[in-house]
Design a protein around this motif. Structure first.
Motif, short mmCIF file in Angstrom:
data_model
loop_
_atom_site.label_atom_id
_atom_site.label_comp_id
_atom_site.label_asym_id
_atom_site.label_seq_id
_atom_site.Cartn_x
_atom_site.Cartn_y
_atom_site.Cartn_z
N LYS A 18 0.83 -1.21 0.00
CA LYS A 18 0.00 0.00 0.00
C LYS A 18 0.87 1.26 0.00
N ALA A 19 1.95 1.24 0.80
CA ALA A 19 2.83 2.41 0.87
C ALA A 19 3.53 2.65 -0.46
N PHE A 20 4.00 1.58 -1.10
CA PHE A 20 4.71 1.72 -2.38
C PHE A 20 3.75 2.15 -3.49
N ASN A 100 23.51 -13.20 -3.43
CA ASN A 100 22.99 -11.90 -3.83
C ASN A 100 23.54 -10.80 -2.94
N LYS A 101 23.38 -9.56 -3.36
CA LYS A 101 23.69 -8.43 -2.50
C LYS A 101 22.62 -8.38 -1.42
N ILE A 102 23.02 -8.06 -0.20
CA ILE A 102 22.09 -8.23 0.91
C ILE A 102 21.93 -6.95 1.74
N GLY A 103 20.80 -6.87 2.43
CA GLY A 103 20.52 -5.73 3.29
C GLY A 103 19.28 -5.96 4.12
N VAL A 104 18.90 -4.92 4.87
CA VAL A 104 17.71 -4.97 5.72
C VAL A 104 16.90 -3.70 5.53
N PHE A 105 15.59 -3.86 5.45
CA PHE A 105 14.64 -2.75 5.36
C PHE A 105 13.58 -3.02 6.42
N TYR A 106 13.81 -2.50 7.63
CA TYR A 106 13.00 -2.87 8.80
C TYR A 106 12.10 -1.72 9.25
N PRO A 107 10.80 -1.79 8.95
CA PRO A 107 9.87 -0.78 9.47
C PRO A 107 9.51 -1.11 10.91
N CYS A 125 14.46 1.28 9.66
CA CYS A 125 15.88 1.03 9.94
C CYS A 125 16.48 0.27 8.76
N ILE A 126 17.60 0.74 8.27
CA ILE A 126 18.21 0.12 7.10
C ILE A 126 19.64 -0.32 7.40
N GLU A 127 20.04 -1.34 6.69
CA GLU A 127 21.38 -1.93 6.87
C GLU A 127 21.79 -2.55 5.55
N VAL A 128 23.04 -2.39 5.16
CA VAL A 128 23.54 -2.98 3.92
C VAL A 128 24.91 -3.61 4.16
N LEU A 137 18.37 2.23 -0.63
CA LEU A 137 17.45 2.05 0.50
C LEU A 137 17.04 3.39 1.09
N LYS A 138 17.99 4.32 1.17
CA LYS A 138 17.65 5.66 1.65
C LYS A 138 16.60 6.31 0.76
N ASP A 139 16.78 6.17 -0.55
CA ASP A 139 15.84 6.76 -1.49
C ASP A 139 14.46 6.11 -1.37
N LEU A 140 14.43 4.81 -1.14
CA LEU A 140 13.15 4.11 -1.00
C LEU A 140 12.43 4.56 0.27
N VAL A 141 13.17 4.72 1.36
CA VAL A 141 12.58 5.19 2.61
C VAL A 141 11.98 6.58 2.41
N LYS A 142 12.74 7.45 1.78
CA LYS A 142 12.27 8.82 1.56
C LYS A 142 11.07 8.85 0.61
N ALA A 143 11.02 7.90 -0.32
CA ALA A 143 9.92 7.86 -1.29
C ALA A 143 8.58 7.60 -0.62
N VAL A 144 8.58 6.89 0.51
CA VAL A 144 7.34 6.63 1.23
C VAL A 144 7.12 7.64 2.35
N GLY A 145 7.95 8.68 2.38
CA GLY A 145 7.75 9.77 3.32
C GLY A 145 8.35 9.59 4.68
N CYS A 146 9.30 8.67 4.80
CA CYS A 146 9.89 8.37 6.11
C CYS A 146 11.32 8.90 6.21
N LYS A 147 11.86 8.82 7.41
CA LYS A 147 13.25 9.16 7.64
C LYS A 147 14.05 7.87 7.81
N PRO A 148 15.12 7.68 7.05
CA PRO A 148 15.91 6.45 7.19
C PRO A 148 16.81 6.50 8.42
N HIS A 149 16.93 5.36 9.08
CA HIS A 149 17.82 5.23 10.24
C HIS A 149 18.84 4.13 9.94
#
Length: 265
Positions: A18-20, A100-107, A125-128, A137-149
């Motif tokens: 829904k957010a995306f 694969n390249k890995i990371g975390v996208f934790y709401p 919260c993001i981690e790569v 990941l920062k751009d994706l967080v900002k795209a949904v109106g949030c602040k990345p941590h």
């Protein structure tokens, strides 16, 4: 435009969808789930599939499934060197298969499918593993109106532990309060303003300073009276445990709390 493939159809995945969908700079390329029926109602909005072999190419693949299945599921992905993240608060980033390249996208929020969420208020919260992947990941967080941590695995897992205390355990206490009210035919919603004020108060002061109640005052007579009202042994144990914890926090000796029987003088 950031292209995303969602993997999973639980509470988190549904809210991310829904957010995306509402984000101008995000495109949902595909939505996968092992059981197609779980996402069939979205078939007119997005390409859906129940086959990993049919997964399309995208900038990011988000695994939003149960924690216990993340590691094994990541090994089943039929591609390599693409960017794959999970949404868990407790699972290590390195549990994702390194092909694969890995990371975390934790709401960091509690999600229920039928409860609306304002994503602009959700800390993400993001981690790569590779620094070059951080900006996406920062751009994706900002795209949904949030602040990345940007945080470490240890910080994220600690946050998740704290979240269990302030959310899951607190909600269980709400359930107990609801049950206690029901035993005397009291409407639980009478407590709603108190619940809201308690949550509001700690936004302006520390939980230590916000604490009130008989345990904080070491009000022994009130504690004994309330213990007499408790009908379930489980509720009594929780009351005693939390009362002792509050008393210790606020400088009172945590002596054993005994339940006074109704025949006691």
């Amino acid at each position: 435009m950031i292209s995303v493939v969602l993997l999973g159809a639980g509470n988190v995945a549904t809210h991310l969808y829904k957010a995306f969908m509402n984000a101008e700079n995000v495109s949902i390329t595909q939505w996968y789930n092992r059981t197609r029926a779980s996402i069939s109602s979205y078939a007119n909005e997005v390409d859906i599939t129940d086959s990993l072999e049919e997964l399309k190419e995208a900038d990011l693949y988000i695994i939003a499934i149960s924690d216990d299945n993340i590691a094994e599921f990541s090994t089943e992905l039929p591609f390599t060197n693409r960017f794959v993240v999970h949404t868990s608060g407790s699972v290590a980033m390195h549990d994702i298969d390194k092909k694969n390249k890995i990371g975390v996208f934790y709401p960091l929020q509690t999600f229920s499918k039928d409860a609306d969420i304002n994503f602009a208020e959700v800390p993400i919260c993001i981690e790569v593993y590779d620094k070059e992947d951080l900006q996406l990941l920062k751009d994706l967080v900002k795209a949904v109106g949030c602040k990345p941590h940007k945080i470490t695995t240890e910080q994220r897992q600690t946050l998740h532990l704290a979240a269990v205390f302030v959310n899951n355990f607190t909600n269980q206490l709400y359930r107990i309060g609801h049950e206690i009210c029901e035993t005397k035919n009291i409407e639980f919603n009478i407590l709603h303003p108190l619940i809201e004020e308690t949550a509001k108060k700690i936004q302006g002061m520390s939980p230590f300073m916000a604490q009130t109640g008989p345990a904080k005052r070491n009000d022994k007579k009130t504690i004994k009276r309330q213990l007499k009202l408790i009908e379930k042994e489980e509720h009594e144990s929780i009351y005693k445990l939390l009362t002792s914890s509050i008393k210790r926090t606020h400088g009172f000796n945590s002596t054993r709390i005994n339940k006074t029987t109704k025949n006691s003088k």
